[in-house]
Design an enzyme around this catalytic site. Structure first.
Site, PDB file in Angstrom:
ATOM      1  N   GLU A 114       0.863  -1.181   0.000  1.00  0.00           N
ATOM      2  CA  GLU A 114       0.000   0.000   0.000  1.00  0.00           C
ATOM      3  C   GLU A 114       0.899   1.231   0.000  1.00  0.00           C
ATOM      4  O   GLU A 114       1.786   1.373   0.844  1.00  0.00           O
ATOM      5  CB  GLU A 114      -0.914  -0.007   1.240  1.00  0.00           C
ATOM      6  CG  GLU A 114      -1.886   1.155   1.230  1.00  0.00           C
ATOM      7  CD  GLU A 114      -3.172   0.873   2.006  1.00  0.00           C
ATOM      8  OE1 GLU A 114      -3.396  -0.256   2.451  1.00  0.00           O
ATOM      9  OE2 GLU A 114      -3.956   1.842   2.148  1.00  0.00           O
TER      10      GLU A 114
ATOM     11  N   LYS B 293      -4.134  -0.105  13.999  1.00  0.00           N
ATOM     12  CA  LYS B 293      -4.935   0.944  13.376  1.00  0.00           C
ATOM     13  C   LYS B 293      -6.389   0.554  13.620  1.00  0.00           C
ATOM     14  O   LYS B 293      -6.862  -0.440  13.062  1.00  0.00           O
ATOM     15  CB  LYS B 293      -4.638   1.013  11.874  1.00  0.00           C
ATOM     16  CG  LYS B 293      -5.592   1.904  11.078  1.00  0.00           C
ATOM     17  CD  LYS B 293      -5.178   1.986   9.592  1.00  0.00           C
ATOM     18  CE  LYS B 293      -6.157   2.818   8.778  1.00  0.00           C
ATOM     19  NZ  LYS B 293      -5.746   2.969   7.364  1.00  0.00           N
TER      20      LYS B 293
ATOM     21  N   GLU C 229     -10.612   4.655   8.666  1.00  0.00           N
ATOM     22  CA  GLU C 229     -10.749   4.299   7.255  1.00  0.00           C
ATOM     23  C   GLU C 229     -11.299   2.881   7.076  1.00  0.00           C
ATOM     24  O   GLU C 229     -10.759   2.062   6.346  1.00  0.00           O
ATOM     25  CB  GLU C 229      -9.403   4.463   6.544  1.00  0.00           C
ATOM     26  CG  GLU C 229      -8.891   5.888   6.651  1.00  0.00           C
ATOM     27  CD  GLU C 229      -7.599   6.155   5.888  1.00  0.00           C
ATOM     28  OE1 GLU C 229      -6.801   5.230   5.729  1.00  0.00           O
ATOM     29  OE2 GLU C 229      -7.420   7.306   5.449  1.00  0.00           O
TER      30      GLU C 229
ATOM     31  N   LYS D  61       0.700  10.902  13.617  1.00  0.00           N
ATOM     32  CA  LYS D  61       1.254  11.425  12.362  1.00  0.00           C
ATOM     33  C   LYS D  61       1.732  12.856  12.582  1.00  0.00           C
ATOM     34  O   LYS D  61       1.133  13.600  13.365  1.00  0.00           O
ATOM     35  CB  LYS D  61       0.208  11.413  11.246  1.00  0.00           C
ATOM     36  CG  LYS D  61      -0.084  10.020  10.700  1.00  0.00           C
ATOM     37  CD  LYS D  61      -0.877  10.066   9.390  1.00  0.00           C
ATOM     38  CE  LYS D  61      -1.230   8.649   8.956  1.00  0.00           C
ATOM     39  NZ  LYS D  61      -1.858   8.567   7.626  1.00  0.00           N
TER      40      LYS D  61
ATOM     41  N   ASP E 248      -2.721  14.393   6.743  1.00  0.00           N
ATOM     42  CA  ASP E 248      -2.178  13.151   6.220  1.00  0.00           C
ATOM     43  C   ASP E 248      -0.964  13.352   5.321  1.00  0.00           C
ATOM     44  O   ASP E 248      -1.087  13.318   4.094  1.00  0.00           O
ATOM     45  CB  ASP E 248      -3.280  12.421   5.435  1.00  0.00           C
ATOM     46  CG  ASP E 248      -2.937  10.972   5.180  1.00  0.00           C
ATOM     47  OD1 ASP E 248      -1.914  10.514   5.694  1.00  0.00           O
ATOM     48  OD2 ASP E 248      -3.691  10.311   4.462  1.00  0.00           O
TER      49      ASP E 248
ATOM     50  N   GLU F 116       4.076   9.239  -0.620  1.00  0.00           N
ATOM     51  CA  GLU F 116       2.699   9.149  -1.112  1.00  0.00           C
ATOM     52  C   GLU F 116       2.223  10.453  -1.755  1.00  0.00           C
ATOM     53  O   GLU F 116       1.757  10.460  -2.887  1.00  0.00           O
ATOM     54  CB  GLU F 116       1.763   8.757   0.042  1.00  0.00           C
ATOM     55  CG  GLU F 116       0.297   8.668  -0.376  1.00  0.00           C
ATOM     56  CD  GLU F 116      -0.611   8.211   0.765  1.00  0.00           C
ATOM     57  OE1 GLU F 116      -0.107   7.912   1.863  1.00  0.00           O
ATOM     58  OE2 GLU F 116      -1.834   8.159   0.543  1.00  0.00           O
TER      59      GLU F 116
END
Ligand code: GCW
Length: 678
Positions: free
Chosen positions: A154, A276, A280, A354, A359, A387
């Site tokens: 991912e 997690k 999501e 984070k 994000d 990302e």
């Protein structure tokens, strides 16, 4: 090594130190176990010195006691104890190099330090003329793999996983060389599976995978690296056949008790889990009306019996937002979900936060959880997988950004009036500010099975740099880049300078041609590469720019979503005021007219035009600089980076023209400089 690059452990022949006498005999002194780590340290030292200098050193072991091998034991000590055990000193004694430590891991780190000195062609005798002691800044220095067991990754931009294929675990030479690479820069913990734990990965905690995991853990342990797994919070349901994952349910607890006893017995080197939850689409305690603390503590209490820790992510937000709703603010979510239970998390829980509240955008403010949480173990999570920052096609050296994050003053302890207290993000995650039991830093890693491990050779600087910075947050971006280049690419001064000139400004350039002023997003949905100004504007993810014909940006002040007030003073007041807010975050915190004048003296619209044109031009210059290295660096490296630059320039041009055109059309305001806008 096999069919892949050796990166900074290539040990190519070096000119300096060939006649260095102190390298002929090397003493390992202190008190440490004669274990696999020590064996690996000896092997590495012999290999490195032989290949780089043709020296075959005599290695003398002078340990004053056989302490228990730190590779083998699993006990809940503390972050401080971990860091203390990894300290090492290098000096010159009686005409030889002395590496002294209180654990074999310290010795291994000392060996890699010495090899780095040789690899960078620094004068060894000068470097260690007076004894140098090194202590890790952060107890946990971790990589998070988002590798799936089918072999996909991912947000992976460098091939497939080298851990998995067809739901099986792969163990080969590359596994060992991976451990060497990351241990050499100071990484001491790895999570080997994606935080989105689905399908086969849910079965990692069953006998289907125990044997391979135990082997993998042994390899890592031999390099001082702890093995961690991402856990499916709803394992009771998915693999346990139960109908609940309620953390307060006795049946659920009993299931985990039995499961963890089995897992920790079968994988002796396993150090804990990363979770997690409620994020999501992943399951979590919210389903049962419980808090994040309820979920984390339930697992942690059971893990504690086995000396293990639970790392719990704070990336919890509503990903089904209505774009019309201007009150709900994704940026607020971390703080809103985790701050109220500050103090409730048990002491073998670490919250992993984070760096920003959204994000991994190219620019975000620092998460207000840093400075908000004062009674909870904390870890910083950054992302070296690029990302949103160029996907290892566009060059983007992230260490300068990480330096900014670490240096951010949270005012958690010192308060507004002191302002110089020990409460930067670096202080908090080192454990210093709150004397935390556990703390550290993790990066979502950028590795895959590509020949060069990271897709773009230059992206290797982020892997190398993350480790170096995690170990020593005092290092500068510049010196880290220099070490990487010298060890991986070339020791020619001209080449080193040119590559530094490419790496160091690359983040600022990427920011300019994509999303300046903190606006973020505007990327193509799903892939997250390439420009799409409205790509996320009418979506459910809470990621909006709110542009109209008069202005853009998100009002996160007290008159808007109130996010700015989650910070301690003076940060809250600074961010809350358009006049005080730093330009680079202006549109993150404020909805501003295009005509608003920034601190720079430019209007918002002119800043948008200038940044994009300049960013593109500067990217062109970076590519030109790289072309001057033809024939001066290895052809394979040259071609790889050259090809990436072609794609970067295409991408940068699209960003530049699309963003400028969009805002020109919507605002109707001309570029002062009259450049071409479509
Ligand atoms: O930004 C999002 C990514 C997801 C990722 C998630 C996370 C692993 O797009 O791919 O899922 O962050 O951090 O959990």
């Amino acid at each position: 090594m096999g069919n892949y690059a050796k990166l900074w452990l290539n040990y190519s022949s070096k000119k300096n130190n060939k006649d260095c006498k102190v390298l002929k005999k090397i003493v390992f002194s202190g008190s440490f176990a004669d274990d696999k780590i020590l064996e690996n340290a000896k092997k590495e030292l012999s290999l490195g010195l032989k290949d780089m200098l043709g020296i075959e050193p005599q290695i003398i072991i002078s340990s004053d006691g056989n302490t228990q091998s730190c590779a083998a034991k699993r006990e809940l000590t503390s972050g401080k104890a971990i860091a203390d055990s990894e300290v090492y000193t290098i000096s010159i004694k009686d005409g030889s190099i002395d590496i002294s430590a209180v654990s074999s891991t310290g010795i291994l780190y000392g060996v890699f330090n010495l090899l780095r000195t040789v690899g960078c062609e620094k004068d060894v005798e000068k470097e260690y003329a007076s004894a140098k002691t090194f202590r890790p800044s952060n107890p946990l220095r971790m990589l998070n793999h988002w590798d799936n067991m089918d072999g996909s990754i991912e947000r992976g931009y460098s091939g497939r996983s080298f851990f998995y294929e067809n739901d099986e675990i792969i163990i080969n030479n590359r596994t060992v060389d991976y451990a060497r690479l990351i241990a050499s820069v100071g990484i001491n913990a790895v999570v080997i599976n994606n935080v989105n734990v689905k399908q086969a990965a849910s079965y990692m905690i069953t006998d289907r995978y125990f044997e391979k995991l135990a082997q993998l853990g042994e390899i890592f342990a031999g390099y001082g690296i702890g093995l961690y797994l991402s856990l499916n919070y709803a394992s009771t349901i998915e693999i346990g056949g139960m109908d609940s994952a309620d953390p307060l349910d006795e049946g659920v607890k009993a299931w985990w008790k039995e499961k963890m006893a089995e897992v920790f017995a079968k994988i002796p080197t396993l150090k804990g889990f990363l979770v997690k939850a409620d994020s999501e689409g992943r399951p979590g305690p919210f389903t049962y009306g419980r808090t994040q603390a309820d979920g984390a503590n339930m697992l942690a209490d059971i893990a504690k019996e086995h000396g293990a820790i639970i790392i719990w992510r704070c990336f919890v937000y509503n990903c089904r937002q209505d774009w019309r709703d201007k009150k709900t603010d994704r940026a607020r979510a971390g703080y809103d979900n985790f701050k109220p239970m500050d103090g409730d998390y048990h002491d073998n829980v670490i919250l992993q936060i984070k760096n920003g509240p959204m994000d991994f955008q190219i620019r975000e403010p620092i998460s207000p959880l840093f400075g908000g949480l004062t009674k909870t173990n904390q870890m910083l999570e950054v992302q070296i997988a690029q990302e949103y920052t160029g996907q290892q096609i566009d060059v983007c050296y992230l260490i300068p950004m990480f330096k900014e994050i670490l240096g951010f003053k949270t005012y958690a302890k010192s308060g507004k009036d002191i302002g110089n207290g020990d409460d930067t993000v670096a202080d908090i995650i080192s454990g210093k500010t709150f004397d935390s039991r556990f703390s550290g830093i993790a990066a979502v890693t950028n590795t895959g099975n590509d020949f060069n491990w990271t897709g773009d050779y230059l992206a290797g600087a982020n892997l190398f740099g993350f480790g170096r910075l995690a170990f020593d947050t005092g290092l500068e971006s510049d010196e880290i880049a220099e070490e990487f280049i010298r060890m991986t690419i070339s020791n020619e001064d001209g080449v080193v300078d040119t590559i530094k000139e490419i790496l160091l400004p690359s983040r600022a350039i990427y920011e300019k041609y994509t999303c300046p002023l903190g606006i973020g997003w505007m990327v193509k949905p799903a892939t997250h590469y390439g420009c799409s100004v409205d790509g996320y504007e009418y979506d459910r993810w809470g990621t909006y720019h709110r542009a109209d014909h008069l202005g853009l940006g998100v009002d996160r002040t007290d008159k808007g979503t109130g996010y700015a007030l989650q910070y301690n003073e003076p940060n809250a007041s600074i961010y809350n005021s358009p006049a005080a807010c730093p330009d680079e975050l202006a549109l993150f915190f404020h909805h501003l007219p295009y005509t608003h004048v920034l601190h720079s003296g430019k209007t918002v619209i002119q800043h948008i035009y200038d940044a994009h044109f300049e960013g593109y031009d500067e990217a062109v210059k970076l590519a030109e600089k790289w072309e001057t290295l033809k024939g001066k660096v290895d052809d394979g490296i040259f071609e790889n980076v050259s090809e990436r630059f072609k794609r970067q320039l295409y991408n940068a041009k699209e960003w530049c023209d699309q963003v400028n055109t969009y805002f020109h059309r919507i605002s109707g305001i001309e570029d002062e400089k009259g450049r071409e806008i479509w």
